[in-house]
Design a protein around this motif. Structure first.
Motif, short mmCIF file in Angstrom:
data_model
loop_
_atom_site.label_atom_id
_atom_site.label_comp_id
_atom_site.label_asym_id
_atom_site.label_seq_id
_atom_site.Cartn_x
_atom_site.Cartn_y
_atom_site.Cartn_z
N ALA A 80 0.81 -1.23 0.00
CA ALA A 80 0.00 0.00 0.00
C ALA A 80 0.84 1.28 0.00
O ALA A 80 0.53 2.22 -0.74
N PRO A 81 1.93 1.36 0.79
CA PRO A 81 2.73 2.59 0.79
C PRO A 81 3.40 2.93 -0.55
O PRO A 81 3.81 4.06 -0.77
N LEU A 82 3.50 1.96 -1.44
CA LEU A 82 4.13 2.21 -2.73
C LEU A 82 3.24 3.06 -3.64
O LEU A 82 3.72 3.67 -4.59
N GLY A 83 1.96 3.08 -3.36
CA GLY A 83 1.04 3.88 -4.15
C GLY A 83 0.55 3.19 -5.39
O GLY A 83 0.68 1.97 -5.55
N LYS A 84 0.00 3.98 -6.29
CA LYS A 84 -0.59 3.44 -7.52
C LYS A 84 0.49 3.02 -8.51
O LYS A 84 1.59 3.56 -8.52
N VAL A 85 0.11 2.06 -9.36
CA VAL A 85 1.00 1.60 -10.42
C VAL A 85 0.91 2.56 -11.59
O VAL A 85 -0.18 2.83 -12.10
N ALA A 86 2.05 3.09 -12.00
CA ALA A 86 2.11 3.95 -13.18
C ALA A 86 2.37 3.10 -14.42
O ALA A 86 1.70 3.24 -15.44
N THR A 87 3.36 2.19 -14.31
CA THR A 87 3.68 1.28 -15.41
C THR A 87 4.11 -0.06 -14.83
O THR A 87 4.66 -0.13 -13.73
N ARG A 88 3.88 -1.11 -15.61
CA ARG A 88 4.33 -2.46 -15.22
C ARG A 88 4.78 -3.15 -16.50
O ARG A 88 4.01 -3.29 -17.44
N ARG B 14 7.95 4.79 -5.91
CA ARG B 14 9.28 4.38 -6.37
C ARG B 14 9.19 3.25 -7.39
O ARG B 14 8.14 2.65 -7.60
N LEU B 15 10.34 2.94 -7.99
CA LEU B 15 10.46 1.83 -8.93
C LEU B 15 10.77 0.56 -8.14
O LEU B 15 11.55 0.60 -7.19
N ALA B 16 10.16 -0.57 -8.52
CA ALA B 16 10.40 -1.83 -7.82
C ALA B 16 10.33 -2.99 -8.82
O ALA B 16 9.85 -2.84 -9.94
N VAL B 17 10.82 -4.15 -8.37
CA VAL B 17 10.69 -5.38 -9.14
C VAL B 17 9.71 -6.26 -8.38
O VAL B 17 9.91 -6.56 -7.20
N GLU B 18 8.65 -6.65 -9.08
CA GLU B 18 7.67 -7.58 -8.51
C GLU B 18 7.97 -8.96 -9.06
O GLU B 18 8.17 -9.12 -10.26
N THR B 19 7.99 -9.96 -8.19
CA THR B 19 8.19 -11.34 -8.60
C THR B 19 6.95 -12.12 -8.20
O THR B 19 6.59 -12.17 -7.02
N LEU B 20 6.32 -12.71 -9.18
CA LEU B 20 5.11 -13.50 -8.97
C LEU B 20 5.39 -14.93 -9.38
O LEU B 20 5.87 -15.17 -10.49
N THR B 21 5.13 -15.86 -8.48
CA THR B 21 5.29 -17.28 -8.78
C THR B 21 3.91 -17.89 -8.93
O THR B 21 3.06 -17.74 -8.04
N GLN C 69 -5.12 -25.06 -12.98
CA GLN C 69 -5.09 -23.71 -13.53
C GLN C 69 -3.89 -22.99 -12.92
O GLN C 69 -3.49 -23.30 -11.80
N TRP C 70 -3.34 -22.04 -13.66
CA TRP C 70 -2.26 -21.24 -13.10
C TRP C 70 -2.81 -20.36 -11.99
O TRP C 70 -3.76 -19.63 -12.20
N ARG C 71 -2.21 -20.49 -10.79
CA ARG C 71 -2.61 -19.68 -9.64
C ARG C 71 -1.37 -19.23 -8.88
O ARG C 71 -0.35 -19.92 -8.89
N ALA C 72 -1.49 -18.11 -8.21
CA ALA C 72 -0.37 -17.54 -7.48
C ALA C 72 0.00 -18.40 -6.28
O ALA C 72 -0.87 -18.87 -5.55
N VAL C 73 1.32 -18.61 -6.10
CA VAL C 73 1.84 -19.28 -4.90
C VAL C 73 2.87 -18.42 -4.18
O VAL C 73 3.31 -18.75 -3.09
N GLY C 74 3.26 -17.31 -4.80
CA GLY C 74 4.24 -16.43 -4.17
C GLY C 74 4.25 -15.07 -4.82
O GLY C 74 4.00 -14.94 -6.02
N TYR C 75 4.51 -14.05 -3.99
CA TYR C 75 4.57 -12.68 -4.48
C TYR C 75 5.57 -11.91 -3.63
O TYR C 75 5.48 -11.93 -2.40
N PHE C 76 6.54 -11.27 -4.28
CA PHE C 76 7.57 -10.51 -3.58
C PHE C 76 7.81 -9.19 -4.29
O PHE C 76 7.73 -9.11 -5.50
N ILE C 77 8.11 -8.17 -3.51
CA ILE C 77 8.44 -6.86 -4.07
C ILE C 77 9.83 -6.49 -3.56
O ILE C 77 10.11 -6.60 -2.36
N LYS C 78 10.67 -6.07 -4.46
CA LYS C 78 12.03 -5.66 -4.07
C LYS C 78 12.33 -4.29 -4.64
O LYS C 78 12.04 -3.98 -5.75
#
Length: 131
Positions: free
Chosen positions: A69-77, A108-115, A122-131
């Motif tokens: 939440a503190p990262l704010g809205k997504v401008a680009t992904r 800020r700019l970050a890297v999101e990793t979604l597993t 079906q493909w479903r999320a098992v992990g999510y990380f922000i760096k």
């Protein structure tokens, strides 16, 4: 005559690679958009059973409220990688896809990793990380 042929082959090869790595991107993007919209409970509900068994709904909401939440809205992904695996540390054998995005948030700019996992069919999320 040779230059157009090389260009066409390059476009064909790059298009094939892109299609392979992006075939499951709608699932990834749709799940991330739930988080973007603050729908943390819904993102937990749509995650894989393995994800849910490791993290309660309340802990997931708390973690996202604290970190995302503190990262704010997504401008680009922008997708920067997508790799398939049959095993991951601490996870059962199966089909996994790890997708990374370079995401510009309002803060800020970050890297999101979604597993993603296909253990449920079906493909479903098992992990999510922000760096």
């Amino acid at each position: 005559m040779m230059k157009p042929l090389i260009l066409i082959l390059c476009l064909f090869i790059s298009g094939s690679v892109w299609a392979k790595t992006t075939k499951n991107m709608p699932v990834a993007i749709n799940w991330l958009q739930l988080i973007d919209a603050g729908k943390y409970t819904k993102s937990w509900q749509q995650a894989d059973a393995l994800f849910k068994s490791q993290l309660s709904k309340a802990n997931w909401k708390s973690a996202l409220s604290t970190v995302r939440a503190p990262l704010g809205k997504v401008a680009t992904r922008e997708q920067i990688s997508a790799n398939e695996y049959t095993s991951l540390p601490g996870a059962p054998q199966g089909k996994y896809l790890i997708v990374q995005f370079k995401t510009q948030f309002s803060a800020r700019l970050a890297v999101e990793t979604l597993t993603l996992s296909k253990s449920s069919g079906q493909w479903r999320a098992v992990g999510y990380f922000i760096k």
